[in-house]
Design an enzyme around this catalytic site. Structure first.
Site, PDB file in Angstrom:
ATOM      1  N   SER A  65      -4.928 -46.633  -4.652  1.00 14.67           N
ATOM      2  CA  SER A  65      -4.539 -46.919  -6.051  1.00 14.67           C
ATOM      3  C   SER A  65      -5.211 -45.886  -6.950  1.00 14.67           C
ATOM      4  O   SER A  65      -6.437 -45.899  -7.093  1.00 14.67           O
ATOM      5  CB  SER A  65      -5.000 -48.324  -6.467  1.00 14.67           C
ATOM      6  N   LYS A 102       2.080 -49.603 -10.051  1.00 15.63           N
ATOM      7  CA  LYS A 102       0.892 -50.299  -9.519  1.00 15.63           C
ATOM      8  C   LYS A 102      -0.166 -50.450 -10.626  1.00 15.63           C
ATOM      9  O   LYS A 102      -0.800 -51.500 -10.756  1.00 15.63           O
ATOM     10  CB  LYS A 102       0.330 -49.493  -8.339  1.00 15.63           C
TER      11      LYS A 102
END
Ligand code: NAD
Length: 289
Positions: A93, A168
């Site tokens: 991420s 995300k």
């Protein structure tokens, strides 16, 4: 397929096991000998460096803590004379801006970098039910799709590189804000005499519901179990990505900025490696509930 895998942590190791279970060959690397040992026990070939894990493979996965570490790993791989992997699928991420930068670095060596962050947590990684949010060119996505299907259930090609990290980042921004709001709301409810069960039963069917209410109350808050789950440190990092991105756009995001401070408080209390629901304990202590 011969697959390289860099990063065998809470997410990387179960993902590596899924790929091995589907019959692929895996060349893996992690700085931690313990993590590498577990992957070796599951059938992976352990390489002495990240560069070697990429050398004799067709595609490479990374699952690393943050963009600074991804960059250092990419620099090592891309600095080598020969690189086997022609696609790098980064499951970490990171910010969309970092993903675009990494794509340029890889393209300079003729390699396609895709940002492919995932959601679904450690349980989803073990069960192969992750959501994969891929950013990158169509051809690379089609090539990687069967591998994504081995690790995930919902496989989405979001758009060009950076788009996967973008969606995300927005998701985890909401998760962090929802958690921060739930910590305050649940302690406020307790303070006026409401039981947790009552709040859960009503709110999970009402307009204030969220993943925190539906999933985190029964699995963490009600059990007073704050181990495992999604760590405060990781959500703190993810909120920071959104705050930094908004700053670059001169966009005020007061909710996220406040949530960052609440996560900072949880870290200061020593809850960094605990589940995000440990934010609640700060308000419980403050209000003596
Ligand atoms: P983790 O800290 O458990 O694992 C990271 C691994 O990377 C560790 O084993 C560490 O030794 C290794 N590592 C660090 N630096 C390295 C280097 N230079 N070379 C090789 N290995 C190195 O983290 P995680 O929970 O597995 O998360 C990985 C990524 O996935 C993060 O970007 C995180 O935000 C994201 N993510 C995590 C979850 C979750 O529930 N844990 C869910 C979705 C996404």
């Amino acid at each position: 397929m011969r697959i390289g895998m860099i990063g065998l942590g809470a997410m990387g190791l179960p993902i590596a096991k899924r790929l091995l279970g589907a019959g692929h060959e895996l060349c893996a690397f992690d700085l931690s000998p313990r993590a590498a040992g577990e992957a070796e026990a599951a059938g992976a070939r352990i390489c002495p460096t990240a560069g070697e894990a990429a050398a004799d493979t067709e595609v490479l996965f990374c699952s690393l803590p943050n963009a600074a570490i991804v960059r250092s790993v990419l620099e090592e791989i891309l600095g080598r004379e020969s690189i086997g992997a022609s696609v790098i699928a980064d499951l970490s991420s990171i910010a969309p801006e970092s993903a675009r930068k990494f794509s340029e670095m890889a393209a300079a060596r003729g390699i396609t970098y895709m940002d492919c962050p995932v959601s679904g947590g450690v349980g989803g990684a073990a069960a192969g039910t992750l959501t994969v949010m891929a950013g990158g060119p169509d051809q690379a996505f089609l090539r990687m799709r069967p591998l994504f299907e081995t690790i995930g259930r919902k496989i989405c090609h979001i758009g060009p590189v950076g788009a996967g990290s973008g969606v995300k980042m927005v998701n985890n921004y909401l998760l962090g804000c929802n958690m921060a709001a739930a910590a305050e709301a649940l302690v406020l409810g307790a303070k006026i005499g409401l039981g947790l069960d009552t709040m859960y039963e009503i709110i999970r069917e009402s307009s204030g519901r969220s993943f925190i209410i539906e999933n985190k109350i029964p699995n963490f808050i009600k059990k007073r179990s704050f181990e495992g789950g999604f760590a405060v440190d990781l959500e703190y990092k993810d909120l920071g990505l959104a705050v930094e991105t908004a700053k670059q756009l001169s966009m005020p995001i007061p909710m996220g900025s406040t949530a960052v401070q609440m996560f900072e408080a949880a870290r200061a209390k020593g809850f960094g490696r605990q589940d995000i629901t440990s934010l609640l304990k700060i308000w419980e202590e403050l209000m003596d509930t």
